[in-house]
Design an enzyme around this catalytic site. Structure first.
Site, short mmCIF file in Angstrom:
data_model
loop_
_atom_site.label_atom_id
_atom_site.label_comp_id
_atom_site.label_asym_id
_atom_site.label_seq_id
_atom_site.Cartn_x
_atom_site.Cartn_y
_atom_site.Cartn_z
N PRO A 174 -8.39 -11.53 -4.24
CA PRO A 174 -7.73 -10.25 -4.53
C PRO A 174 -7.70 -9.28 -3.35
CG PRO A 174 -9.03 -10.90 -6.41
CD PRO A 174 -9.36 -11.88 -5.31
N TYR A 175 -8.73 -9.29 -2.52
CA TYR A 175 -8.73 -8.43 -1.34
C TYR A 175 -7.54 -8.75 -0.44
CZ TYR A 175 -10.06 -6.58 3.23
OH TYR A 175 -10.05 -5.94 4.45
#
Length: 390
Positions: A198-199
């Site tokens: 997700p980062y």
């Protein structure tokens, strides 16, 4: 006597009521009148002076950027909600540059659209350096929605505010995590972006928003994708001081220093069977001083209507074992190391090809000696046992 006393009390009561009424009228009129406008250097464009908004300027990388910008005579506004940053770093910067019109700090959350618009309305920005973001891969996997809000949504609000207030230059702090697991090394700017967490996904989405908007505007954009950041200010004024609860999420340099100081019993190295020279992962470590130099050069080269995308790295990789040995030498501590099995999702090698930024921005990494960079950072750590609190 009773009648006279009653009359006195009645007159006194009427006077109180009258005074209260008059006060209420004045308060009402005061609230309706426009607030006095205080002209400051931050609210006006000044010929020959570039006013830069630095989001996340109280953080590790952001504070170093502010220091360099101030040194180079830029006017700087820091916006930070201090969720990851340190007010101690801001105070150091304010002490170094106390002159009016050089530096101001605004406490605000970039997820608050009204607050963001107010900041842009009250200040005359010429450019934005957007660092503010949560930035731990493991945490992003556990809290994906938080990362999409904090990185992608907040970036959208910044770009919208820039468009609404005619701010024409954006330097965006991105990451090599947008590339995911490349098939071949080194990583170039043309390497496909296939993020795996997700980062990295949130950062790539932010890049997409910026690039799509740039096609319909004359905004000058520089996107810098950087690798593993280490080091600190060579003069010892600033350093890295993550919150204690975030130590396990942080950089390997922080873990090495914690082990050297006895905060943790030792280092845990995951994976010794990769197809590398010594079996451990290989990464590209970029000194924060070099990284900030790249940002300042990007700001100087930003052109209206153009998008520049650059990898910021040294162009060479160092293994985890090599990094730990450098840290042992820098700290003088024989750090205990435990070797464990691989961590899911880790890949063998990640390092950059910095040719593009070398050629187009005349930027080259200078602090490429691991032990030297770690020694500088260790000196700050040793002198600031409790971070910016002492």
């Amino acid at each position: 006597m009773d009648f006279v006393e009653t009359k006195r009390r009645s007159n006194f009561t009427r006077k109180i009521v009258l005074a209260a009424g008059i006060t209420a009228v004045f308060v009402f009129l005061f609230k309706r009148s426009p607030a006095p406008i205080t002209s400051t250097k931050f609210s006006e464009h000044e010929p020959g002076v570039t006013h830069v908004l630095v989001t996340g300027g109280a953080g590790f990388i952001g504070s170093h950027a502010v220091l360099r910008l101030l040194k180079d005579s830029y006017r700087v506004t820091i916006v930070d909600n201090l969720s990851r940053g340190n007010m101690g770093a801001v105070k150091i910067l304010q002490g170094l540059y106390p002159e009016p019109g050089r530096l101001q700090f605004i406490y605000a959350d970039l997820g608050d659209a009204q607050a963001v618009n107010k900041i842009f309305s009250e200040n005359a920005f010429d450019a934005v350096m957007h660092f503010a973001a949560v930035a731990y891969v493991g945490e992003s996997t556990a809290e994906p929605l938080r990362y999409y809000h904090n990185i992608t949504s907040n970036t959208l609000l910044i770009v919208e505010a820039m468009a609404a207030h005619n701010v024409k230059t954006l330097i965006y702090s991105s990451t090599c995590a947008t590339y995911g697991e490349p098939d071949k090394m080194p990583i170039t700017e043309e390497t496909p972006q296939v993020p795996i967490n997700p980062y990295g996904k949130a950062k790539k989405m932010s890049e997409d928003i910026i690039r799509d908007f740039s096609k319909t505007s004359n905004m000058g954009v520089m996107i810098l994708r950087y690798f593993n950041v280490i080091g600190s200010d060579p003069e010892g004024r600033l350093g890295e001081a993550p919150r204690p609860e975030l130590r396990e999420q942080g950089r390997i340099s922080g873990a090495c220093f914690d082990a050297a100081r006895g905060i943790i019993p030792g280092l845990k190295i995951r994976g010794t069977d990769y197809k590398t020279s010594d079996g451990t992962c290989v990464r590209d470590y970029i000194d924060v001083t070099d990284l900030i130099d790249a940002h300042v050069k990007a700001l100087a080269h930003a052109s209206p209507g153009k998008v520049g995308i650059y990898n910021v790295g040294t162009g060479k990789g160092s293994s985890v074992k090599e990094f730990v040995e450098a840290c042992k030498k820098a700290t003088g501590v024989n750090i205990k190391v435990d070797f464990l099995s691989r961590r899911p999702g880790d890949y063998a090698e990640v390092y950059s090809d910095p040719s593009k930024i070398n050629n187009e921005l005349n930027w080259t990494a200078k602090y490429t000696n691991l032990e030297e960079s770690l020694s500088i950072a260790w000196r700050w750590q040793r002198e600031h046992i409790n971070g910016y609190n002492g």
